[in-house]
Design a protein around this motif. Sequence first.
Motif, short mmCIF file in Angstrom:
data_model
loop_
_atom_site.label_atom_id
_atom_site.label_comp_id
_atom_site.label_asym_id
_atom_site.label_seq_id
_atom_site.Cartn_x
_atom_site.Cartn_y
_atom_site.Cartn_z
N LEU B 10 -16.92 4.01 21.08
CA LEU B 10 -15.51 3.75 21.34
C LEU B 10 -15.30 3.17 22.73
CD1 LEU B 10 -13.54 6.75 19.87
CD2 LEU B 10 -13.19 4.34 19.40
N ARG B 84 -12.46 -14.75 11.62
CA ARG B 84 -12.29 -13.30 11.77
C ARG B 84 -11.28 -12.97 12.86
NH1 ARG B 84 -18.18 -12.12 13.79
NH2 ARG B 84 -18.47 -12.07 11.55
N ARG B 87 -7.78 -11.93 11.47
CA ARG B 87 -7.60 -10.69 10.71
C ARG B 87 -6.69 -9.74 11.47
NH1 ARG B 87 -13.92 -10.08 9.45
NH2 ARG B 87 -14.05 -11.63 7.80
N LYS B 88 -5.68 -9.30 10.79
CA LYS B 88 -4.73 -8.39 11.42
C LYS B 88 -4.81 -7.04 10.73
CE LYS B 88 -2.30 -10.78 14.44
NZ LYS B 88 -1.89 -12.12 14.05
N SER B 89 -4.81 -6.00 11.54
CA SER B 89 -4.83 -4.68 10.96
C SER B 89 -3.40 -4.17 10.81
CB SER B 89 -5.62 -3.74 11.86
OG SER B 89 -5.53 -2.45 11.36
N THR B 90 -3.13 -3.60 9.66
CA THR B 90 -1.81 -3.02 9.44
C THR B 90 -1.96 -1.52 9.32
OG1 THR B 90 -2.14 -3.30 7.09
CG2 THR B 90 -0.89 -5.00 8.20
N ALA B 91 -0.86 -0.80 9.36
CA ALA B 91 -0.94 0.63 9.12
C ALA B 91 -0.96 0.85 7.62
CB ALA B 91 0.26 1.32 9.74
N VAL B 92 -1.60 1.95 7.20
CA VAL B 92 -1.58 2.30 5.78
C VAL B 92 -0.15 2.63 5.39
CG1 VAL B 92 -2.23 4.13 4.20
CG2 VAL B 92 -3.95 3.07 5.65
N LEU B 93 0.27 2.12 4.24
CA LEU B 93 1.66 2.36 3.82
C LEU B 93 1.86 3.83 3.45
CD1 LEU B 93 2.21 -0.72 1.51
CD2 LEU B 93 2.98 -0.41 3.85
N GLN B 94 3.00 4.35 3.83
CA GLN B 94 3.37 5.70 3.42
C GLN B 94 4.31 5.57 2.21
OE1 GLN B 94 2.05 8.49 4.68
NE2 GLN B 94 0.82 7.22 6.06
N LYS B 95 4.55 6.71 1.57
CA LYS B 95 5.38 6.67 0.36
C LYS B 95 6.75 6.05 0.63
CE LYS B 95 3.64 10.56 -2.19
NZ LYS B 95 3.91 11.97 -2.44
N LEU B 98 7.58 2.18 0.64
CA LEU B 98 7.54 1.39 -0.59
C LEU B 98 8.93 1.10 -1.11
CD1 LEU B 98 4.74 3.31 -2.46
CD2 LEU B 98 4.55 1.03 -1.51
N ILE B 106 4.26 3.52 -9.48
CA ILE B 106 3.05 4.25 -9.07
C ILE B 106 3.10 5.69 -9.53
CG2 ILE B 106 1.85 5.18 -7.04
CD1 ILE B 106 2.32 2.44 -5.75
N ASP B 109 2.47 5.90 -13.23
CA ASP B 109 1.06 5.66 -13.46
C ASP B 109 0.23 6.91 -13.16
OD1 ASP B 109 -0.73 3.75 -14.30
OD2 ASP B 109 -1.36 3.30 -12.25
N MET B 110 0.55 7.55 -12.03
CA MET B 110 -0.19 8.74 -11.63
C MET B 110 0.04 9.89 -12.60
SD MET B 110 -2.08 8.20 -9.11
CE MET B 110 -2.50 9.83 -8.58
#
Lengths: 357, 355
Positions: B10, B84, B87-95, B98, B106, B109-110
């Motif tokens: 790191l 390369r 490339r952009k990093s995004t945050a993981v989507l939260q519920k 959406l 979703i 489906d679940m």
Amino acid sequence: MEVLERPQIICHNEKALDYSIQDVKWIPCSAKFVSIGGKSNGAGIVEIYSLTSDNLEKVSEFAKRDHFKCCTFEASSLRNRHLATGDYSGRLQVWDLEDNIWPVYKTTQHKAIINAIDGVSGTNSGCGAPEIVTGSRDGSVMVWDVRQKDIPVAKFVPSIETAARDCWSVAFGNSYNNEERVVAAGYDNGDIKIYDLKTMKLRWSKCVKNGVVGLQFDRKNIPMNKLVATTLESKIYCYDVRTKHPKKGFACVTERAHKSTVWNIKHLPQNREIFMTTGGTGSLWLWKYVYPDRRVEKDADGLPYGVPGELSSLQNATLSEQPITGFDWCIDKIGLAVSSAFDQTLRVLIVTKLNLY
Amino acid sequence: MSVLDEIRGLSDYSDPRNVQPTESLISKYNIPIDHFEFAYVEKCHDGRELEKILQILKSGEEGYYPELAQATEDRLRIVKPKSRYLRKSTAVLQKNDLQREDFDEISKDMRNFVANAGKRDKELEGRKSKKPYCEVEVRQCEKKEITDVEKKKNNEKRIASTDYKSWDKYDPDTEVLKMDIEEEREIKAALEEKEKKEKESKEKYKPKKSVTFNKFATEAEAIFNSEREREKGNEFFKAGDFQEALHCYTTSIQSKPTINNLNNRAVTCLKLKKYEEALKDCNKVLTIDKENLKANIRKAEALQKLERFEEALKSIELAIQKDPNNTTAQDLADSIRKKCFREVKNTRMKIVEIE
């Protein structure tokens, strides 16, 4: 195929736990997964979680003497679904999750922590006997059959005891009939070795610069196709292991990603060209291997050699602030996954649109 | 793999202040200062140079120029879209990130998955077997252990730099010759192996019908196996390995026939020019689901190849009824109609001649 919309990574559920999680695995043919690790008082723990439509519930748990390090269901039949675990003291144990007072099978041949475990052939027939492979800090890699007590069916040890390197990762592959099978092992000095279990020979060996943390074939039950290795210092190596040239060896693509150790590599079970890598900065990166127009070319002697393809980045996203050390795709549902990180949190993830690739 | 390594990794990367730069990026990459201009950047065709300029601008070593960096990035996106550095990093989507409808889809489906998986899980739990059963014997190796032989060999050959006597005896020409011979031997071995493989692969595709299939004791196992084999077949199909794909789909159908795996085998058979087999699979699907779009299109294609144009036309018309906007179906229908029409025309011509 040009796909306009990229897959999205969605965190469906998360749960903070009170112990350090080492590994997570889905229980095949169910909406449940196990989380293993160790408590601060030194005890090892296995917990079973069940997914309800929008929640996460703990079903059961059991604790044992030593920290658990790694686990797999892949050497067990669907009707048994026994969990094979490796722990800090070097014991391999196989558990019946409902009757867990004594393990179904155990060995104590490894002298130090079992860092990595992999299983093969539990659910599919015609691909050889179910076997478990373990890699340990004592430098040895051993292959086990639960029908044979105490003695490994195969063993790969360093020639000089003192020069033993810490084995960090193991993977089965090439198991497309009852005879063929190989084991790949990655070591802390950057060695990657492929051992052939049929001929009991070292089939291939290569040294990448950094310690090999993650290693996986794209599929175990086909003639070996691709091998991906992830290392310290943000390198990903993807070998096309279909064609080997006597001088050039295997074709290889390398990528830099995550800006830290790449802890894990897991191929999507429903599509071998797609895989996820997880990083020390808490990031997830979704890749797709794109084959070149011609995978095999011939050199001046008429010998075939492999042509490397390309790794295309489908998505990258940050999930946590701590390294993501455990990751597993659900085999029964495309896009569903579970991950664990050093921040002691379990996360259930959904990756969308994977069926379009 | 320890925490220490991780921390070290790191600090090496994420914090540029820790690394003492011996020379600035601009001198390292050797890019003239007049290239840092909007006019130059917007016309540059060298993707690698643009990447370097972008890196230098982003490092902040030469100052803060957000607009120029943006322009460079835009240009790089045109010149080298796969770079390369884009490339952009995004945050993981939260519920709650959406859209409402996506979220609903979703969850639905679940819920389906959880209900289904629960059912199969129960079935398996009820049929637990105590003994691990497998028809394959435990592996019997003559040699239970292997060690790294390679390393040892290298150590023996090495001559110490101070060992002058040995170096006197050392003849580079013979060593080179030895290496050449070794190389030749390797190439020869590889050639032999290649021939052997070709022979094997020829033998492999001989029909072997003697494979016996164990019946699965539970429905869940049959479904699981069927699905896994179908997925494997899809991979082979995508990679263009139709022979292997056919094999996998057949195994999948033997485990449990479904609309999906039958349809997939049909299209594989079409690719392999096995039209009769394709027709059979399509008919099987159509007995389960009369209006299946894919099956009707594939049936029409198979019939067309078998030169049964009128039947083909019937099938393709069924498909078009189901989905009028399907372009592949329309194209196929056109070509079949042409064939039908020509036949009709030919027969008419004959009639005219007789009269």
